[in-house]
Design a protein around this motif. Structure first.
Motif, mmCIF file in Angstrom:
data_model
loop_
_atom_site.group_PDB
_atom_site.id
_atom_site.type_symbol
_atom_site.label_atom_id
_atom_site.label_comp_id
_atom_site.label_asym_id
_atom_site.label_seq_id
_atom_site.Cartn_x
_atom_site.Cartn_y
_atom_site.Cartn_z
ATOM 1 N N UNK A 142 0.830 -1.203 0.000
ATOM 2 C CA UNK A 142 0.000 0.000 0.000
ATOM 3 C C UNK A 142 0.858 1.244 0.000
ATOM 4 N N UNK A 143 0.209 2.363 -0.169
ATOM 5 C CA UNK A 143 0.920 3.639 -0.235
ATOM 6 C C UNK A 143 -0.033 4.689 -0.753
ATOM 7 N N UNK A 144 0.463 5.527 -1.665
ATOM 8 C CA UNK A 144 -0.417 6.528 -2.241
ATOM 9 C C UNK A 144 0.030 6.881 -3.653
ATOM 10 N N UNK A 145 -0.915 7.459 -4.402
ATOM 11 C CA UNK A 145 -0.639 7.967 -5.748
ATOM 12 C C UNK A 145 -0.839 9.472 -5.716
ATOM 13 N N UNK A 146 -0.024 10.183 -6.462
ATOM 14 C CA UNK A 146 -0.157 11.636 -6.624
ATOM 15 C C UNK A 146 -0.296 11.896 -8.119
ATOM 16 N N UNK A 147 -1.343 12.629 -8.508
ATOM 17 C CA UNK A 147 -1.626 12.902 -9.917
ATOM 18 C C UNK A 147 -1.738 14.408 -10.102
ATOM 19 N N UNK B 189 0.762 17.992 -19.929
ATOM 20 C CA UNK B 189 0.729 16.553 -19.747
ATOM 21 C C UNK B 189 0.227 16.204 -18.368
ATOM 22 N N UNK B 190 0.308 14.939 -18.059
ATOM 23 C CA UNK B 190 -0.116 14.421 -16.762
ATOM 24 C C UNK B 190 1.063 13.663 -16.153
ATOM 25 N N UNK B 191 1.323 13.968 -14.869
ATOM 26 C CA UNK B 191 2.344 13.230 -14.117
ATOM 27 C C UNK B 191 1.634 12.456 -13.015
ATOM 28 N N UNK B 192 1.961 11.182 -12.894
ATOM 29 C CA UNK B 192 1.413 10.344 -11.826
ATOM 30 C C UNK B 192 2.584 9.662 -11.123
ATOM 31 N N UNK B 193 2.581 9.731 -9.806
ATOM 32 C CA UNK B 193 3.646 9.062 -9.059
ATOM 33 C C UNK B 193 3.015 8.130 -8.027
ATOM 34 N N UNK B 194 3.710 7.049 -7.778
ATOM 35 C CA UNK B 194 3.225 5.968 -6.915
ATOM 36 C C UNK B 194 4.271 5.723 -5.841
ATOM 37 N N UNK B 195 3.865 5.880 -4.582
ATOM 38 C CA UNK B 195 4.788 5.865 -3.452
ATOM 39 C C UNK B 195 4.421 4.738 -2.495
ATOM 40 N N UNK C 218 7.654 5.402 -8.113
ATOM 41 C CA UNK C 218 7.684 5.355 -9.570
ATOM 42 C C UNK C 218 6.886 6.556 -10.072
ATOM 43 N N UNK C 219 7.500 7.340 -10.964
ATOM 44 C CA UNK C 219 6.851 8.522 -11.529
ATOM 45 C C UNK C 219 6.794 8.378 -13.036
ATOM 46 N N UNK C 220 5.606 8.606 -13.603
ATOM 47 C CA UNK C 220 5.414 8.527 -15.055
ATOM 48 C C UNK C 220 4.793 9.827 -15.550
ATOM 49 N N UNK C 221 5.111 10.152 -16.811
ATOM 50 C CA UNK C 221 4.555 11.347 -17.459
ATOM 51 C C UNK C 221 4.081 10.962 -18.849
ATOM 52 N N UNK C 222 2.933 11.476 -19.221
ATOM 53 C CA UNK C 222 2.428 11.359 -20.593
ATOM 54 C C UNK C 222 2.143 12.776 -21.073
ATOM 55 N N UNK C 223 2.755 13.161 -22.205
ATOM 56 C CA UNK C 223 2.606 14.507 -22.757
ATOM 57 C C UNK C 223 1.520 14.535 -23.838
#
Length: 137
Positions: free
Chosen positions: A60-65, A75-81, A130-135
């Motif tokens: 478990x953890x959290x996501x930041x969008x 774009x959109x950045x989403x990170x998973x901690x 883990x951090x991802x970006x889609x432009x």
């Protein structure tokens, strides 16, 4: 659920319902950023895999969008901690075709192929981000 203006939105990941909520939030941001339908699907698929990994492997953890801009494009950045055990063999975990078998089967390498930017920070005993970006194209 419309994104708040003025900053990132965070969602806790502690169960399967939270993974669904993360998917919905990422889709909302992707639509508001006007990503193409194909790019929306790629980002949401990657986010789903990463949210599930956060739950299963990180405990478990959290996501930041958030919506982002580099001055030329949005774009959109989403990170998973998570604060789980970390990834002991990063080379293996990022190898094409490698999956532990409990996620969507994409593995980290599959998620990485679906997005424009992919960053992974992990340390055994400390957890993973883990951090991802889609432009927008």
């Amino acid at each position: 659920m419309p994104p708040r203006s003025g900053g990132p939105e965070e969602l806790r990941i502690s169960g399967d319902d939270d993974v669904v909520r993360v998917r919905q939030l990422v889709r909302t941001y992707a639509q508001q950023t006007k990503l193409s339908l194909v790019d929306q699907t790629k980002l949401v698929t990657a986010a789903s895999e990463l949210a599930r990994n956060t739950l299963i492997y990180g405990g478990g953890g959290f996501a930041r969008v958030e919506e982002i801009s580099d001055g030329r494009r949005s774009g959109v950045r989403a990170s998973f901690h998570d604060e789980g055990p970390g990834i002991p063999d990063l080379t293996l975990a990022l190898a094409d075709g490698w999956s532990s078998g409990s996620g969507l089967g994409l593995g980290l390498s599959g998620a990485r192929r679906l997005v424009d930017e992919f960053d992974l920070d992990t340390e055994v005993g400390r957890g993973t981000v883990v951090t991802v970006v889609k432009w927008k194209r």
